[in-house]
Design a protein around this motif. Structure first.
Motif, PDB file in Angstrom:
ATOM      1  N   ILE A  65       0.844  -1.203   0.000  1.00  0.00           N
ATOM      2  CA  ILE A  65       0.000   0.000   0.000  1.00  0.00           C
ATOM      3  C   ILE A  65       0.875   1.248   0.000  1.00  0.00           C
ATOM      4  CG2 ILE A  65      -1.572   1.360   1.446  1.00  0.00           C
ATOM      5  CD1 ILE A  65      -2.865  -1.342   2.268  1.00  0.00           C
ATOM      6  N   GLY A  66       1.977   1.190   0.739  1.00  0.00           N
ATOM      7  CA  GLY A  66       2.898   2.327   0.759  1.00  0.00           C
ATOM      8  C   GLY A  66       3.430   2.666  -0.618  1.00  0.00           C
ATOM      9  N   TYR A  84       0.663   4.364  -2.584  1.00  0.00           N
ATOM     10  CA  TYR A  84       0.468   5.734  -2.085  1.00  0.00           C
ATOM     11  C   TYR A  84       1.544   6.676  -2.631  1.00  0.00           C
ATOM     12  CZ  TYR A  84      -0.398   9.605   1.122  1.00  0.00           C
ATOM     13  OH  TYR A  84      -0.689  10.837   1.654  1.00  0.00           O
ATOM     14  N   GLY A  97      -3.122   4.702  -3.317  1.00  0.00           N
ATOM     15  CA  GLY A  97      -2.858   4.004  -2.062  1.00  0.00           C
ATOM     16  C   GLY A  97      -4.054   3.985  -1.137  1.00  0.00           C
ATOM     17  N   LYS A  98      -4.752   5.116  -1.041  1.00  0.00           N
ATOM     18  CA  LYS A  98      -5.922   5.191  -0.156  1.00  0.00           C
ATOM     19  C   LYS A  98      -7.023   4.234  -0.621  1.00  0.00           C
ATOM     20  CE  LYS A  98      -5.201  10.018   1.271  1.00  0.00           C
ATOM     21  NZ  LYS A  98      -5.682  11.419   1.121  1.00  0.00           N
ATOM     22  N   ALA A 154      -6.004   0.694   0.345  1.00  0.00           N
ATOM     23  CA  ALA A 154      -6.071   0.554   1.802  1.00  0.00           C
ATOM     24  C   ALA A 154      -7.518   0.425   2.274  1.00  0.00           C
ATOM     25  CB  ALA A 154      -5.396   1.750   2.472  1.00  0.00           C
ATOM     26  N   ILE A 174      -3.447   3.817   5.895  1.00  0.00           N
ATOM     27  CA  ILE A 174      -2.199   4.134   5.204  1.00  0.00           C
ATOM     28  C   ILE A 174      -1.063   4.133   6.224  1.00  0.00           C
ATOM     29  CG2 ILE A 174      -0.930   5.909   3.938  1.00  0.00           C
ATOM     30  CD1 ILE A 174      -3.023   4.661   2.235  1.00  0.00           C
TER      31      ILE A 174
END
Length: 483
Positions: free
Chosen positions: A459-460, A463, A470-471, A474, A481
């Motif tokens: 996810i990082g 983002y 990313g959001k 997540a 996040i």
């Protein structure tokens, strides 16, 4: 003497008297070892399957031709590109990457796009994919990457933990992951997708001047993709859907075609371009280096025998002709060895003498013997070099052009480590609906991952490419996040 073409023979040409009953000692046996026809049939049957390819095992192929439509001789002396209108016979093999030979055609996976040009100066293989980039940029990581795409050694099941763990620890994969998880991850047919050489290559003209080049095959059928639910349905109902579609289209005279274009970069630009031009996880902006048309590829003939032509076809990015050379691309450099070595293992050291791989140009060298030698093995001609018996010798004007190298011998990465800009640019190019489907696909693929640590790390990366990206992932996974 009249030859009966319907007469059954052994592999050594002797007529077979009985192909229905094995030779036994009496009506109940046991079977006699002297029944050499039986032994030959069983022994050959045991060996009918050569080892399948470790990657790109499932594939389909077709014959066709490539016709030059634009004069680019100022960039390359390659003979098959030497004049407008010149046609070169070619063979192409499309494939999935990760699955076994019996896997479905409609899985979410890159597609191999391997073209063999039978030029007058020898064969030229352009071995690419339907994506302009790849997951990794150094060949030393390739065995590990492919292991993650294969089956777990204990469960023998596909392993999302391995897939996403590797990707999350290899941020250079983000660009290709974004393409794979987008709508283009499942092409509608093999005819409705682009092809790319992916790597950077070098063209050299008759004066010895060089340029860097990237290849783009643009489908004339238009790009079309499958929705995941339709792809899943086809995987169950007709796992050979793409193979069947390609064969039927050609069989019915609906010949698929692609326009070949190139991007050309002056050699000196490689030192100043904002991305390393040899990094296969990156693309060159078409605003910086526009597409230039080269020619047109048309597929107009199906194989007569799948095994002899599609399965035994061998391709290597090291199969080059004068005027086309390699670049310092670290992934390409490793493939130069790995692909040809895979063929030597799978098909044999003499794989290039098989009809599907045999060049139209005359072959003169000092390679002798080996399994499956199907020609006269050089006859009684001289078998070493240098020699005093007028054997073939090198032609110095065909030496590859030199290029300058510098630095200490060391295990080092590329200087550029921006893995997020191009992935983010791609995300922002998608429509709102395409972004939503991309996120949904990623969420569905990541849900089986057991460790939140792996999910959060990936996810990082999303983002950093784009906060919305990313959001969205997540939120779909019910995670926050990471800081």
């Amino acid at each position: 003497m009249t030859i009966n073409k319907n007469k059954l023979t052994t592999s050594w040409g002797a007529p077979v008297g009985d192909n229905q009953n094995s030779m036994t000692a009496g009506s109940r046996g046991p079977t006699l070892i002297q029944d050499v026809h039986l032994l030959e049939k069983l022994a050959h049957f045991n060996r009918e399957r050569v080892p399948e390819r470790v990657v790109h095992a499932k594939g389909a192929g077709a014959h066709g031709y490539f016709e030059v439509t634009q004069d680019l001789t100022k960039y390359t002396k390659a003979d098959f590109l030497s004049e407008v209108g010149k046609r070169t016979p070619m063979f192409i093999r499309f494939s999935t990457v990760a699955g076994e030979n019996g896997s479905s055609d409609t899985v979410r996976d890159p597609r191999g796009f391997a073209v063999k040009f039978y030029t007058e100066e020898g064969n030229y293989d352009l071995v690419g994919n339907n994506t302009p980039v790849f997951f990794i940029r150094d060949a030393i990581k390739f065995p590990d990457f492919i292991h993650t795409q294969k089956r777990h050694p204990q469960t023998h099941l596909k392993n999302p933990n391995a897939v996403w763990d590797f990707w999350s620890l290899s941020p250079e994969s983000l660009h290709q992951v974004t393409i794979l998880m987008s709508d283009r991850g499942i092409p509608a047919t093999l005819r409705h997708m682009h092809g790319f050489g992916s790597h950077t290559f070098k063209w050299v003209n008759a004066e010895g001047q060089g340029v860097w080049v990237k290849y783009h095959f643009k489908t004339e059928q238009g790009v079309q993709n499958l929705a995941p639910d339709v792809a899943a349905q086809l995987a169950g109902e007709n796992p050979d859907y793409h193979t069947e579609d390609l064969f039927n289209a050609i069989d019915q005279g609906d010949f698929p075609a692609w326009k070949l274009c190139v991007q050309i970069m002056p050699l000196e630009d490689a030192n100043t371009y904002r991305f390393d031009p040899f990094d296969v996880t990156k693309v060159w902006s078409q605003k910086d280096y526009p597409l230039i048309e080269v020619g047109r590829m048309v597929l107009d003939r199906n194989p007569d025998n799948y095994f002899a032509e599609v399965e035994q076809a061998t391709f290597s990015p090291g199969t080059l002709v004068p005027g086309i050379e390699v670049s310092p691309d670290k992934m390409l450099q490793g493939r130069l060895f790995a692909y040809a070595d895979a063929h030597r293992y799978r098909v044999g050291a003499n794989h290039n003498s098989l009809p599907i791989n045999r060049p139209k140009a005359e072959v003169n060298n000092y390679q002798r013997d080996g399994q499956m030698r199907s020609d006269n093995n050089g006859g009684s001609s001289v078998y070493y070099e240098p020699n005093s018996f007028s054997g073939p010798t090198e032609t110095p004007h065909n030496k590859p052009a030199s290029y300058e190298v510098s630095g200490a011998a060391d295990s080092v990465a590329y200087d550029h480590d921006d893995h997020y800009t191009q992935a983010g640019d791609l995300y922002r190019l998608l429509s709102v609906e395409e972004r939503e489907r991309l996120v949904q696909t990623i969420v569905g693929a990541m849900k089986p991952v057991e460790k939140d640590e792996i999910k959060l790390r990936q996810i990082g990366h999303f983002y950093k490419a784009d906060p919305e990206y990313g959001k969205g992932v997540a939120a779909g996974l019910g995670l926050s996040i990471p800081e």
